[in-house]
Motif scaffolding. Structure first.
Motif, PDB file in Angstrom:
ATOM      1  N   VAL A 198      81.877  30.925 106.130  1.00 35.33           N
ATOM      2  CA  VAL A 198      80.790  31.397 106.980  1.00 35.33           C
ATOM      3  C   VAL A 198      80.811  32.923 107.080  1.00 35.33           C
ATOM      4  N   ALA A 199      81.964  33.462 107.459  1.00 37.95           N
ATOM      5  CA  ALA A 199      82.085  34.908 107.637  1.00 37.95           C
ATOM      6  C   ALA A 199      83.550  35.311 107.601  1.00 37.95           C
ATOM      7  N   GLY A 200      83.805  36.558 107.208  1.00 36.88           N
ATOM      8  CA  GLY A 200      85.158  37.070 107.170  1.00 36.88           C
ATOM      9  C   GLY A 200      85.201  38.512 107.624  1.00 36.88           C
ATOM     10  N   ASP A 239      87.915  46.162 110.644  1.00 37.00           N
ATOM     11  CA  ASP A 239      86.530  45.806 110.940  1.00 37.00           C
ATOM     12  C   ASP A 239      85.514  46.468 110.020  1.00 37.00           C
ATOM     13  N   ASP A 240      85.973  47.228 109.055  1.00 34.53           N
ATOM     14  CA  ASP A 240      85.035  47.899 108.163  1.00 34.53           C
ATOM     15  C   ASP A 240      84.518  46.977 107.067  1.00 34.53           C
ATOM     16  N   ASN A 241      85.229  45.910 106.839  1.00 30.17           N
ATOM     17  CA  ASN A 241      84.823  44.992 105.788  1.00 30.17           C
ATOM     18  C   ASN A 241      84.478  43.649 106.394  1.00 30.17           C
ATOM     19  N   ILE A 255      80.314  38.557 113.153  1.00 33.10           N
ATOM     20  CA  ILE A 255      81.748  38.316 113.333  1.00 33.10           C
ATOM     21  C   ILE A 255      82.373  39.578 113.902  1.00 33.10           C
ATOM     22  N   SER A 256      83.299  39.385 114.817  1.00 28.27           N
ATOM     23  CA  SER A 256      83.990  40.517 115.422  1.00 28.27           C
ATOM     24  C   SER A 256      85.355  40.058 115.903  1.00 28.27           C
ATOM     25  N   ARG A 257      86.192  41.028 116.243  1.00 26.26           N
ATOM     26  CA  ARG A 257      87.499  40.675 116.773  1.00 26.26           C
ATOM     27  C   ARG A 257      87.923  41.690 117.810  1.00 26.26           C
ATOM     28  N   PRO A 300      87.153  42.584  99.578  1.00 26.64           N
ATOM     29  CA  PRO A 300      86.564  42.096 100.818  1.00 26.64           C
ATOM     30  C   PRO A 300      87.197  40.780 101.263  1.00 26.64           C
ATOM     31  N   PRO A 301      86.910  40.319 102.469  1.00 22.62           N
ATOM     32  CA  PRO A 301      87.486  39.051 102.927  1.00 22.62           C
ATOM     33  C   PRO A 301      87.133  37.923 101.961  1.00 22.62           C
TER      34      PRO A 301
END
Length: 124
Positions: free
Chosen positions: A46-48, A53-55, A68-70, A103-104
Motif C-alpha cells: 500500500v505505502a512505504g 521521511d524523504d522517501n 503515510i507518516s511516522r 525507495p521503500p
C-alpha cells in the motif's frame, strides 16, 4: 522483542476516512510500510516510508487518497486513508525492517517484522 501493533480499522461507508496506527517497539526500523490483504487475494503493498521521511512510495491504486507518516518520538506509523472505496476492504498490516531501503520496497518478503493486522471494511 519486536512488537508491531495495528489499530484504527473499522467499518465505514464509501467516501469516509480512517487513520490506521501502528505502534512499534523492540527495534529501530528505518524502513516501514503498510500492506493489505483481501480474502482470497495476495498481500499487496500500500505505502512505504523511510527513516528520514524523504522517501515515500505508494501503490498505484492509492491514487493520492492515502498518506503515510511516522512519529519517531511516539514510535508510531500512520496511514491516513481518505475517499475509501469498497475495494479498499482488507486486513491492513504494518511491516518493518531495520535497514534503510531506498525507495521503500514493494515486495512483502523484503520486510522482516509484521503486525497482526487490522480489519478495514468499506460498505457501498
Amino acid at each position: 522483542q519486536v512488537h508491531l501493533v495495528e489499530s484504527g480499522g473499522g467499518l465505514v461507508q464509501a467516501g469516509d476516512s480512517l487513520r490506521l496506527s501502528c505502534a512499534y517497539s523492540g527495534g529501530t526500523f528505518r524502513t516501514m510500510g503498510w500492506f493489505r490483504q483481501a480474502p482470497g487475494k495476495e498481500r499487496d503493498f500500500v505505502a512505504g516510508i523511510n527513516w528520514n521521511d524523504d522517501n515515500k512510495k505508494f501503490a498505484d491504486f492509492v491514487k493520492g487518497r492515502f498518506a503515510i507518516s511516522r512519529d519517531i518520538f511516539e514510535n508510531t506509523l500512520y496511514l491516513q486513508m481518505n475517499g475509501l472505496e469498497p475495494d479498499d476492504t482488507a486486513v491492513y498490516y504494518c511491516a518493518a525492517r531495520s535497514e534503510a531501503v531506498i525507495p521503500p520496497p514493494r515486495r512483502s518478503y523484503e520486510y522482516v517484522y509484521w503486525g497482526q493486522g487490522t480489519q478495514v471494511t468499506v460498505s457501498s
